[in-house]
Design a protein around this motif. Structure first.
Motif, PDB file in Angstrom:
ATOM      1  N   TYR A   6     -16.780   6.704 -11.053  1.00  0.00           N
ATOM      2  CA  TYR A   6     -18.650   5.657 -12.082  1.00  0.00           C
ATOM      3  C   TYR A   6     -17.958   4.642 -11.321  1.00  0.00           C
ATOM      4  CZ  TYR A   6     -19.442   9.529 -15.560  1.00  0.00           C
ATOM      5  OH  TYR A   6     -20.044  10.753 -15.946  1.00  0.00           O
ATOM      6  N   ASP A  90     -23.562   3.969  -9.911  1.00  0.00           N
ATOM      7  CA  ASP A  90     -23.732   4.980 -10.793  1.00  0.00           C
ATOM      8  C   ASP A  90     -24.536   4.397 -12.211  1.00  0.00           C
ATOM      9  OD1 ASP A  90     -22.982   7.505  -9.329  1.00  0.00           O
ATOM     10  OD2 ASP A  90     -20.877   6.222  -9.750  1.00  0.00           O
ATOM     11  N   ILE A  91     -24.294   3.593 -12.802  1.00  0.00           N
ATOM     12  CA  ILE A  91     -24.753   2.898 -13.856  1.00  0.00           C
ATOM     13  C   ILE A  91     -24.645   1.625 -13.464  1.00  0.00           C
ATOM     14  CG2 ILE A  91     -23.697   1.964 -16.031  1.00  0.00           C
ATOM     15  CD1 ILE A  91     -21.159   4.145 -15.808  1.00  0.00           C
ATOM     16  N   CYS A 114     -27.932   5.792 -14.380  1.00  0.00           N
ATOM     17  CA  CYS A 114     -27.564   5.417 -16.145  1.00  0.00           C
ATOM     18  C   CYS A 114     -27.362   3.751 -16.611  1.00  0.00           C
ATOM     19  CB  CYS A 114     -25.953   5.917 -16.288  1.00  0.00           C
ATOM     20  SG  CYS A 114     -26.076   4.963 -18.075  1.00  0.00           S
ATOM     21  N   TYR A 379     -21.246   5.928 -22.146  1.00  0.00           N
ATOM     22  CA  TYR A 379     -22.196   6.577 -20.302  1.00  0.00           C
ATOM     23  C   TYR A 379     -21.774   7.301 -19.990  1.00  0.00           C
ATOM     24  CZ  TYR A 379     -21.050   0.925 -19.575  1.00  0.00           C
ATOM     25  OH  TYR A 379     -20.437   0.107 -19.262  1.00  0.00           O
ATOM     26  N   LEU A 383     -25.223   9.902 -19.234  1.00  0.00           N
ATOM     27  CA  LEU A 383     -25.346  10.839 -17.533  1.00  0.00           C
ATOM     28  C   LEU A 383     -25.579  12.172 -17.614  1.00  0.00           C
ATOM     29  CD1 LEU A 383     -22.567   7.822 -16.078  1.00  0.00           C
ATOM     30  CD2 LEU A 383     -24.573   8.361 -14.889  1.00  0.00           C
TER      31      LEU A 383
END
Length: 385
Positions: A6, A90-91, A114, A379, A383
């Protein structure tokens, strides 16, 4: 993609190493090595230096400011959006009130899969008028709409998310702050305590009352300084006062100390990197804040076995039960604070019991290792939505 692949960015306002920023640093440092990690904040500073040392990359968004400023806020939004698009996070994990809103909105516009926000206390208590309160509420409502998950440090803030911000319960998680229990641990003996104080240049033959935090309105250090001056009006308390931190109120505090003739007994240490040792060298910890999320400073003091004397507000009282791990006093009441300090200074059995209970509580509920593992799982769950 596995969790270790990630790409995650934490968004902070200031590059300090005070409580909120150290929450970010703990998470960046302790995520598995495979995570690709970024830190975004206003400018370079101690936090960006520590993040780089931990293997993260630092990005600067100089338009981020604490105050509402339409032109700079739009520029910051564009800068954050551009970073999200360029690095394909991604986060995105945001912190603090206004910065958190801008970061979440930018991430949503960029299509980040996310988006997580940690509530370190809502801005509502800081509102100076009904209009300002409504503005803060509207900002938090908008930020909540952009979040896949909001992490609260205690149930009181989680209830605000569910009832006032209308977030579904499954998008609100309660996860208390945590500390490194080995780094923040009590001294083993009186000899070790005296040697530590000598090394730090602190008085060896007096008790030490310590506050760690920014010297500004939120932390209300003036209440503590006034309480300490009141103790001296009753006679020498046999204790010195240690203030660890800097801020706008420092000149005013120093003037009050000089007025009382207590310069020899009040030590302004500024920001320090040896906070664990300073706490271990202390006898009593104080935090007289006006509002808080869940202060790391209290947890760190409790980890070193100190009884905590703290204002009776949400955040503080979620960590300290009156008469169990420390003592609570009404916010802003310097006389009540002086009474609580005076009681601990002359009752060693009470002092010892509260300190042992404080250490036990953080061992049971506030281990940073367990917290980061839980964040990893949150997390992964978010996701999948």
């Amino acid at each position: 993609m596995t969790s270790s692949g990630y790409r995650i960015a934490h968004v902070q306002l200031l590059p300090l190493l005070s409580g909120v920023q150290r929450v970010t640093l703990d998470e960046l440092e302790r995520l598995p090595p495979g995570y690709q990690r970024w830190l975004i904040c206003k400018q370079e500073g101690p936090l960006t230096t520590a993040a780089l040392k931990a293997g993260a990359q630092a990005l600067i968004s100089e338009a981020l400011v604490r105050e509402i400023h339409p032109r700079l806020d739009l520029r910051a939004l564009w800068q954050l959006w551009r970073y999200c698009r360029r690095y394909r996070f991604d986060i995105v994990h945001t912190h603090s009130s206004k910065t958190g809103v801008l970061g979440r909105l930018a991430a949503r516009l960029a299509g980040v899969p996310c988006i997580v926000h940690t509530v370190h206390g809502f801005a509502f208590p800081a509102a100076k008028s009904g209009l300002q309160r409504r503005i803060f509420h509207a900002m938090e409502w908008m930020g909540a709409r952009c979040s896949h998950l909001v992490i609260c440090l205690h149930e009181e803030d989680a209830r605000i998310c569910r009832e006032q911000l209308k977030l579904p319960a499954e998008r609100v998680a309660i996860l208390p702050n945590g500390i490194d229990l080995e780094k923040f641990s009590p001294v083993a003996s009186g000899d070790q305590l005296r040697a530590l104080r000598s090394d730090l240049g602190l008085p060896v033959d007096r008790q030490l009352i310590t506050m760690v935090g920014r010297l500004w309105e939120q932390k209300d250090p003036a209440c503590l300084v006034e309480a300490y001056c009141q103790l001296w009006q009753r006679g020498d308390p046999g204790a010195d006062l240690i203030l660890v931190g800097e801020g706008d109120l420092q000149p005013q505090l120093q003037q009050r100390v000089a007025q009382a003739g207590l310069q020899q007994h009040v030590h302004f240490l500024g920001w320090r990197t040896d906070t664990p040792d300073l706490l271990r060298a202390s006898d009593i910890f104080v935090l007289p804040s006006r509002w808080e999320g869940m202060p790391l400073a209290i947890l760190e003091a409790m980890g070193t076995g100190l009884p905590a004397v703290v204002s009776d507000i949400p955040g503080n009282r979620h960590l300290v039960d009156h008469g169990q791990q420390g003592l609570l006093f009404p916010m802003g009441d310097s006389t009540a604070l002086a009474d609580a300090l005076g009681k601990l200074l002359v009752e060693p059995e009470l002092h010892t019991r509260l300190g042992k209970n404080a250490r036990l509580r953080v061992e049971q509920f506030h281990d940073i290792r367990a917290r980061v593992k839980r964040i990893e799982s949150l997390y992964a769950e978010a996701l999948q939505w």
